[in-house]
Design an enzyme around this catalytic site. Structure first.
Site, PDB file in Angstrom:
ATOM      1  N   LYS A 120     -55.117  37.871 -51.516  1.00  0.00           N
ATOM      2  CA  LYS A 120     -54.512  37.219 -50.352  1.00  0.00           C
ATOM      3  C   LYS A 120     -54.445  35.722 -50.615  1.00  0.00           C
ATOM      4  CE  LYS A 120     -54.669  38.148 -45.769  1.00  0.00           C
ATOM      5  NZ  LYS A 120     -55.302  38.481 -44.473  1.00  0.00           N
ATOM      6  N   ASP A 179     -58.770  41.660 -34.241  1.00  0.00           N
ATOM      7  CA  ASP A 179     -57.329  41.900 -34.421  1.00  0.00           C
ATOM      8  C   ASP A 179     -57.092  43.324 -34.911  1.00  0.00           C
ATOM      9  OD1 ASP A 179     -54.634  41.298 -34.322  1.00  0.00           O
ATOM     10  OD2 ASP A 179     -54.587  40.490 -36.356  1.00  0.00           O
TER      11      ASP A 179
END
Length: 640
Positions: A39, A132
């Site tokens: 990432k 989330d």
């Protein structure tokens, strides 16, 4: 065209996707020769705030070890300033993609959600909230397993009451977050309810509303029961969704473990007979009642939620083991040669198991090894030379394995293997289901350090003054590091660094791949306490009577707190507080940022047990033969 290589090691191969935090790529790790996921922080997030969020993601995810949570391998900053996070490459497809292909079978939905709840419980146990959760963050592997992918906005539960901003995906966001409150683990349960609702019906609880209307619905409107969109669903599913999607956090299930257990026993479809009759329920915002929304079946009894209170439980011998607190039970060992399972709320014994005695009885009465509980089994070592696997519900032995000497090391269980050391100078890898040895490795001295397993490597210390890095599958040494004294401290591995203490008054930071020292710090006494690493700080105790907070990158002290005697207990850090025991018979709670005491609790004996903090209670043992459950905020204990 040449592919970009991150940190001279990770060759980017395929873009997997872009999100609020950055890009995710499939990459090849040139050192380990494996595929990983990398990432990269988006350029527009390259601010101080964005970088802090990025590194918080990595450090938070790196503390979690569970088959349902993606493993973090590495993080850092590339030469051009790009921040990167390296994770395991999880094959499969996320549940948002699965939903795009049509409604999955209800049985599959229940299995996936059960796995997600179990993974959330593991995170919540160490006070980490995802914040989330959504189908796109749940990866379905080819084997049918589910992994939670992005703890990108996870944070340790704050003691603040108001959030500085709203972060997450509105379709799955709990009402309290939309109202500007920080929230806690029950916010994840609400999001899990939204995910379950969507997997069952193909739509989120409030459909395709615009953002303002959607926010209003989360706060004010009860959703229709999922069975109204998919006839034949069990009314028990409707009932569970009532609780998961409750507007008030206190009306939701007590824990993710409760959700997991209820999902596991839920029928997928409705039994014959008329459906339950909807009934009106209070509308706490408007002072009236609403009808026609999601309702529980009238016959379902309400479950009393536990009320955790301070207590003490007396054993027959000193208690030096670190408690394991799992599913409302405290597991702990004692010098009286017993393993105890105590009710976490009351301290009432649920069962005790006595280890063997015989010739070694006087010395083998000691159960100094700390228990670990995995998949309903308690694993623990004993001075009677045995490793025990006990049924967590009853204490009945499932198997025992006999070593050549005392087992004072605490077991570690990873991927179906139990790793443990013994005074016979060996490290054992045992099959977790049967106790059958998979391999043994012989060190040059007693192995009382507890193994740490990260990325296929077992890190462990020995009385031969060495730290060993062993291949987890074979026991083959990858490297050894010679310290200047006994290594009874258990290693902690974070961000590619092994932190460990030694009897030669030093704390070591070693490169996890090579064993090369990154720095050492000298204390005023032997370091038998195991380091705890949180948010770039190492907390560790020493026989010089001090607790140290050191910078994880450099070893530079941030503060020291002096107790009245040696500190053998390993610190626990929760919500900005360091909890630790001392041989001065006290348990300390000190501010993690400054070392200033918040409270001190006095026991009747030396405290070498390491504290465990769950649901606002500190569980810890003492040489006064007691197990204490102390209020984490005040240090208050029961009057008994």
């Amino acid at each position: 065209m040449a592919q970009r290589v991150i940190a001279g090691r990770y060759e980017l191969q395929q873009l997997l996707g872009r999100g609020g935090m950055g890009e995710v790529w499939v990459a090849r790790d040139g050192v380990m020769q494996r595929l990983v996921a990398v990432k990269l922080l988006q350029a527009h997030l390259g601010t101080t705030e964005g970088e802090e969020l990025f590194f918080r993601e990595a450090r938070t995810a790196g503390t979690l070890s569970h088959p349902g949570i993606v493993t973090v391998h590495d993080l850092g900053r590339d030469r051009d300033g790009t921040l990167y996070l390296v994770m395991e490459n999880v094959p499969g497809q996320n549940l948002a993609v699965v939903l795009g292909k049509g409604l999955p079978p209800v049985g599959d939905v229940l299995a996936w959600t059960t796995q997600a709840a179990d993974a959330l419980y593991a995170a919540h146990t160490v006070r980490i909230v995802h914040r989330d959760l959504k189908p796109a963050n749940l990866m379905l592997t080819p084997a049918g397993g589910v992994k939670i992918l992005d703890f990108g906005i996870a944070r340790y539960i704050s003691t603040r009451t108001m959030a500085s901003r709203v972060i997450g995906t509105v379709a799955y966001m709990p009402p309290e977050r939309l109202l500007g409150k920080v929230g806690d683990i029950r916010g994840d349960l609400y999001a899990l309810g939204c995910v379950l609702y969507e997997l069952l019906t193909g739509r989120t609880p409030f459909g395709d509303l615009d953002t303002p209307a959607l926010m209003y619905a989360h706060v004010n409107t009860p959703p229709a029961p999922p069975s109204s969109h998919r006839p034949g669903l069990s009314p028990h599913l409707d009932a569970l969704l009532v609780e998961l999607l409750a507007k008030m956090p206190g009306d939701r299930p007590a824990s993710a473990a409760d959700v997991r257990d209820r999902l596991h026993h839920l029928p997928a479809s409705s039994p014959p007979g008329p459906p339950p009759t909807p009934r009106a329920e209070p509308d706490y915002r408007n002072g009236g009642t609403v009808t026609g929304g999601l309702r529980p079946p009238p016959a379902r009894p309400t479950m009393a939620k536990p009320s955790h209170q301070p207590w003490t439980h007396t054993t027959i011998g000193p208690v030096r083991t670190t408690p394991a607190v799992v599913d409302g039970t405290v597991y702990i060992g004692s010098y009286d040669k017993k393993v105890y399972a105590l009710d976490a709320v009351t301290g009432t014994p649920r069962w005790t198991h006595t280890t063997s005695s015989g010739f070694w009885a006087r010395l083998a009465e000691r159960v100094v090894s700390s228990p670990v509980v995995v998949d309903g089994t308690v694993y623990i070592g004993s001075g009677d030379k045995k490793v025990y696997a006990l049924d967590a519900a009853t204490g009945t032995p499932r198997w025992t394995h006999t070593a050549g000497d005392w087992v004072l090391s605490s077991p570690t269980v990873v991927d179906g293997t139990v790793y443990v050391g013994s005074d016979d100078c060996r490290v054992y890898a045992l099959d977790a289901a049967t106790g059958t040895p998979r391999w043994t490795h012989t060190a040059g001295g007693w192995v009382r350090s507890s193994p740490t397993v990260v990325d296929g490597t077992v890190y462990v210390g020995s009385n031969d003054c060495r730290v060993y890095a062993l291949d987890a599958a074979t026991g083959t040494p990858r490297w050894t590091h010679k310290a200047g004294g006994w290594v009874r401290s258990s290693p902690t591995v974070v961000d590619g660094t092994v932190y460990v203490g030694s009897n030669n008054c030093r704390v070591y930071a070693l490169d996890a791949a090579t064993g090369t020292p990154r720095w050492t710090y000298t204390t005023g006494g032997g370091v038998l306490s195991s380091p705890t690493v949180v948010d770039g700080t190492i907390y560790v105790g020493s026989c010089d009577g001090k607790v140290y907070a050191l910078d994880a990158a450099t070893g530079i002290p941030r503060w020291m707190h002096t107790t009245g005697s040696g500190v053998y207990s390993s610190p626990t850090v929760v919500d900005g507080t360091v909890y630790v025991g001392s041989d001065d018979k006290k348990v300390y709670a000190v501010d993690a940022a400054t070392g200033i005491p918040r409270w001190i609790h006095t026991t009747g004996g030396e405290v070498r047990s390491s504290p465990v903090v769950v649901d606002g209670i500190v569980y810890i043992g003492s040489d006064d033969r007691k197990v204490y459950a102390v209020d984490a905020a005040t240090g208050r204990a029961s009057a008994s």
